[in-house]
Design an enzyme around this catalytic site. Structure first.
Site: not given
Ligand code: ACO
Ligand code: LMR
Length: 600
Positions: A230, A272, A293-295, A298-299, A301
């Site tokens: 988050e 939090h 970028e690191a592979g 990541v969706p 959204t």
């Protein structure tokens, strides 16, 4: 340690949070664990010794302890501490547990531990190699093995989210609520999770994403990982580094929530404590971009996360996981009114502390009344020297003639036409601090004096201040000149068979002083029994607390009660055999001193 928890993991639960503990036990029952996952509860203010919980439709007793140290000493195998103390106490509880040692994982639920303390606590745990989950967390789960408290919610929800058996995803989140949500998404789009941890929402938590992901990398059950981060903090960058350096090779799907923050003018503090970006790199957007970028998968959204999970999972071609058989927690359960821990009459033959009656009853078993007492009173198999001592005591106190208080009462009652039981009971009711019932008192006061290093003179002064005669000292007819041979017999037995008699040795120094004042102030039969029982229990390895509890509960007088019942019954039967008429006390044996009552 590749696996956080196994099916043998047991926890000490700090705070008697019955709802959460019941949920753990319902889970254990559902997944057919052989031992409950909670071995002990620390309840500092409770006077109770155990708490009952359902295990299926049956009930189990979980022991309660006042301190973590006592709980750990009694349940050394329990290497997880579930710290449910409030934010005011949670730090101290954790630090004490680290000092006690023997915990591999400590989970801290409290939210709002001062950050300075939390950092010190987390570092102390890290230095000792202890995994901290939290603070401010619901915990974690190893499905099919061990579940912390309320993770996964109700048992129905757990089964629906496939948290009852291991899947192939390693899940790490910050949030507990989203942990449950993601478990459900993973169950629908993949095959469930192998291990999951909600690391907690505070800014400074113990184990961070990378700690958990590195462990999952080594856990062969985990085939891929999901990371739900988050906004706020830079922990995700450590994961990126590990991926780049090849430390993590398993696929990771990740998303940082809080991308909405960019639509606000100033920094946003989410629910939090840690969920607020202090720099551009801490925004959810930046972290999502860097991870992609690191592979890392990541969706686009959060809404696309389920599809991403499905895609990655399917690409891995993981063999389907067979569904295990489960127990079903009954909807209606009834608590039991009584508990019995000494005997069981449900099988073909009743048992005394696990021993069928036939295994102790007949002479060929080699067992005597001392063995039966040790089983039914103490739930232990005492060695022969101790069971022989118990029998020696019972035989020694069986009777002391018709003139003593109890026998006299029993005889008078029998002569009034009452039954054996009624007559026996009137005899028993005389047993107390003056007659036959000074055994507990003797053990208590002599033990106190010895424990506190009081010399005989100081002990006498101490008792004088209390204003009570020393229990176990003095006799109506026995004295130095007319010694009580029962006492001699018991002492000789102890000298020959006890490993040591430290309390008796001390009591004899007291007796030397009291008899120097008055020759009937001998160590009497009650005193000798009480003191030697303490020596016996010490030699048998009981703790001082256990011995003090025996004394406080009246266990020692019970030896006299059992023994003297034999004699009282003898006197009652004697009266009946002799068909003795009702007794009336001779009037000339009573001093009548009755004045006419004054008018007021
Ligand atoms: N500790 C200190 N002083 C004592 C004790 C004692 N246990 N017992 C008697 N004394 C003193 C009394 O204070 C009294 O002193 P005083 O003459 O200066 O006033 C003196 O000894 C005589 O006291 P009595 O009560 O008349 O003694 P008696 O011989 O009648 O009492 C008894 C016997 C009741 C057993 C008494 O010694 C006592 O109360 N002992 C403690 C209780 C005990 O051990 N009972 C079990 C006895 S064995 C059995 O019942 C199987
Ligand atoms: C007993 O065993 O009953 C006694 O020691 C008491 C007594 O006065 O004999």
């Amino acid at each position: 340690m590749a696996q956080l928890f196994t099916k043998d993991t047991q926890a000490i639960f700090w705070n008697n949070n019955t709802t959460a503990i019941q949920r753990m036990l319902d889970y254990d029952y559902t997944i057919k664990r052989s031992k409950p996952s909670v071995a002990a509860i620390v309840a500092p203010t409770s006077g109770n010794k155990f708490e009952k919980f359902f295990y299926g439709s049956d009930e189990v007793m979980i022991p309660l302890y006042k301190t973590t140290a006592e709980a750990k000493a009694a349940q050394p195998q329990a290497d997880v501490l579930l710290n449910f103390a409030s934010f005011r106490t949670a730090y101290d509880v954790t630090m004490e547990a680290l000092q006690i040692g023997g915990f591999s994982t400590i989970m801290i639920t409290a939210e709002g531990i001062p950050e300075r303390l939390a950092r010190g606590m987390n570092q102390a745990a890290r230095d000792l190699g202890v995994t901290v989950i939290g603070p401010a967390t619901v915990g974690g789960i190893a499905p099919g093995a061990f579940k912390i408290a309320n993770v996964g919610g109700t048992i129905e929800n757990i089964v629906n989210s496939k948290l009852h058996r291991a899947g192939s995803c390693g899940l790490v989140t910050r949030s507990g609520g989203l942990f449950n949500e993601l478990s459900n998404i993973i169950a629908i789009n993949a095959d469930g999770i192998a291990e999951g941890v909600a690391i907690g929402g505070d800014r400074f938590v113990g184990s961070v994403f990378i700690d958990n992901l590195l462990r999952m990398q080594d856990n062969p059950e985990v085939k891929y990982m999901i990371l739900l981060g988050e906004v706020g903090g830079t922990e995700e960058y450590k994961v990126i580094e590990a991926v780049k350096s090849g430390k993590i090779t398993k696929p990771i799907i990740a998303w940082c929530i809080g991308t909405i923050a960019k639509y606000y003018d100033s920094g946003v503090q989410f629910g939090h404590a840690g969920a607020s970006a202090n720099a551009e790199a801490e925004t959810a957007e930046a972290k999502n971009k860097a991870m992609a970028e690191a592979g890392i998968h990541v969706p686009a959204t959060f809404n696309d996360l389920p599809a991403k999970i499905k895609e990655v999972y399917e690409s891995l071609n993981i063999a389907p996981i067979p569904e295990p058989e489960m127990n079903v927690v009954p909807k209606v359960r009834r608590t039991k009114q009584f508990i019995c821990t000494i005997s069981d009459d449900r099988g073909d033959e009743a048992t005394y502390a696990g021993f069928p009656i036939s295994s102790v009853a007949t002479p060929d078993t080699g067992k005597g009344i001392g063995d039966v007492v040790s089983l039914l009173w103490f739930k232990k198999q005492y060695p022969k020297w101790a069971t022989d001592f118990i029998e020696t005591v019972i035989k020694t106190v069986a009777d002391h003639g018709p003139a003593v208080s109890g026998a006299h009462n029993a005889k008078v009652t029998a002569r009034a036409g009452k039954s054996v039981v009624e007559s026996l009971v009137t005899g028993l009711l005389t047993i107390g601090p003056r007659f036959g019932g000074a055994i507990d008192g003797a053990a208590e006061h002599f033990k106190y004096a010895d424990d506190n290093g009081l010399d005989p003179k100081a002990f006498l002064n101490h008792m004088k201040k209390l204003g009570i005669p020393i229990p176990g000292i003095g006799h109506r007819i026995k004295s130095l000149k007319n010694p009580d041979l029962r006492v001699k017999g018991l002492m000789e037995y102890a000298a020959a068979h006890f490993p040591a008699t430290p309390l008796l040795d001390y009591a004899r120094t007291v007796e030397a002083l009291t008899t120097s004042k008055k020759e009937n102030l001998i160590l009497n039969v009650d005193g000798t029994i009480g003191i030697l029982m303490v020596d016996m229990w010490r030699a048998l390895g009981y703790s001082e607390e256990e011995i003090n509890e025996f004394i406080a509960s009246g266990t020692l007088n019970a030896f006299f009660i059992v023994g003297r019942s034999i004699g009282f019954i003898g006197h009652v039967l004697d009266e009946k055999r002799l068909a003795m008429p009702m007794y009336r006390h001779p009037m000339d044996d009573i001093l009548y001193d009755v004045q006419v009552a004054e008018k007021i």
